[in-house]
Design an enzyme around this catalytic site. Structure first.
Site, short mmCIF file in Angstrom:
data_model
loop_
_atom_site.label_atom_id
_atom_site.label_comp_id
_atom_site.label_asym_id
_atom_site.label_seq_id
_atom_site.Cartn_x
_atom_site.Cartn_y
_atom_site.Cartn_z
N ASP A 1 -47.47 -59.63 11.55
CA ASP A 1 -47.95 -61.01 11.66
C ASP A 1 -46.89 -61.94 12.22
O ASP A 1 -47.20 -63.05 12.68
CB ASP A 1 -48.44 -61.52 10.30
CG ASP A 1 -47.38 -61.50 9.21
OD1 ASP A 1 -46.26 -61.02 9.46
OD2 ASP A 1 -47.67 -61.97 8.09
N GLU A 2 -45.64 -61.52 12.23
CA GLU A 2 -44.57 -62.40 12.69
C GLU A 2 -44.65 -62.71 14.18
O GLU A 2 -44.02 -63.66 14.65
CB GLU A 2 -43.21 -61.80 12.34
CG GLU A 2 -42.98 -61.70 10.83
CD GLU A 2 -41.52 -61.48 10.48
OE1 GLU A 2 -40.65 -62.01 11.19
OE2 GLU A 2 -41.26 -60.78 9.49
#
Length: 314
Positions: A118-119
């Site tokens: 998700d980064e």
């Protein structure tokens, strides 16, 4: 399975053996500091293990020969290390992914499952990221993962390679190297050492027990549409300081162990993922955060042999 001796890869290999016992599994791992053969020692008889670098074309071709599915977990993943020295991150996460994609194209694999994070989306003050949102990575680590995502999607568009991508929120569970928040906090607490907290401790992460992530990756591998991205998260959004206090409570230790330290550069404030897309495939998390955290604390308490040799290096 690349990176199958690392944290998520190890748990995935074990998951896959339980769910698909008829499979023949090949694990390719460089065995860097976070990838350990000890993680697989009790199941080595059930898999084929190859010690090698995903940037090495000959090794990759050998490992992938005859494989139907490629699960790509191998990556340098620690944000702090990427800030200190991004070189290994570019080589492994970008060049390594390119090498794997080339081999997968040449050998016509049935599906290439690229495991991401998700980064790559960056920080989200409000709402949740969906798969089509613009990527805005903040660290060298997340930038190299975003690059590998785009490269994988380009291979689907250009060469019709059957690629699917998963982007999961923060994983936790057994076998996680003690540089990440939860295992580091558990071990420091067990040893009555200070618990370093970046900034004000109010950075928010969505925590996903690794077993649920493994099930999500399996779901995408069998039901996902090629060329698509699927977010995987459990909607357990908690501030870092809350996580630390939960662990202190589980181990019966005082909050005086908490030590606030200078924030790291480019520290994203909040991550949050929309998971409607993967839920449409029939997946949902089944392990509550509290249960997963208790399981994780218990595992580290019962496996001192595993983590004690790592403490100096971590």
């Amino acid at each position: 399975v690349t990176g199958g001796a690392g944290f998520i890869g190890t748990n995935f290999v074990r998951y896959w053996l339980r769910k698909h016992p008829e499979s023949e599994i090949v694990v390719l791992d460089k065995l860097t500091y976070a990838g350990r053969l000890e993680n697989l020692e009790d199941i080595l008889e059930c898999i084929s293990f190859i010690h090698g670098d995903i940037c090495d074309r000959s090794v990759v071709s050998q490992a992938m020969k005859g494989c139907d599915l490629v699960f790509h977990f191998a990556a340098e993943s620690h944000v702090d290390r990427s800030i200190q020295d991004a070189d290994a991150f570019v080589k492994t996460n970008v060049t390594g992914t390119y090498t794997l994609l080339e081999a997968a194209k040449e050998q016509s694999v049935d599906r290439f499952i690229h495991v991401s994070t998700d980064e790559v989306y960056g920080s989200k003050p409000n709402g949740s990221f969906s798969e089509g949102d613009t990527l805005a990575p903040s660290s060298p680590y997340s930038a190299t993962k975003a690059s590998s995502d785009l490269l994988a999607l380009a291979y689907h568009t250009t060469y019709d390679l059957p690629v699917v991508i998963t982007r999961s929120s923060n994983n936790f569970g057994p076998y996680q190297y003690p540089e990440k928040l939860i295992p580091l906090t558990i071990l420091n607490t067990l040893e009555n050492k200070s618990l370093p907290v970046y900034g004000d401790g109010k950075n928010v992460r969505d925590w996903l027990y690794v077993e649920d992530n493994c099930a999500g990756i399996d779901t995408v591998a069998s039901k996902g549409t090629c060329g698509e991205v699927y977010n995987i998260a459990a909607h357990n959004e908690l501030e870092n300081i809350e996580i630390i206090k939960c662990i202190l409570n589980l181990l019966g230790k005082p909050k005086s162990l908490i030590t606030f330290v200078r924030d790291r550069p480019g520290h994203d404030r909040r991550y949050s993922l929309d998971t409607k897309k993967i839920e449409g495939l029939g997946w949902k998390p089944v392990i509550p955060f509290e249960e997963g955290l208790q399981n994780t604390v218990q595992w580290y308490c019962e496996n001192i042999w595993w983590w004690q040799p790592l403490r100096g290096r971590a």
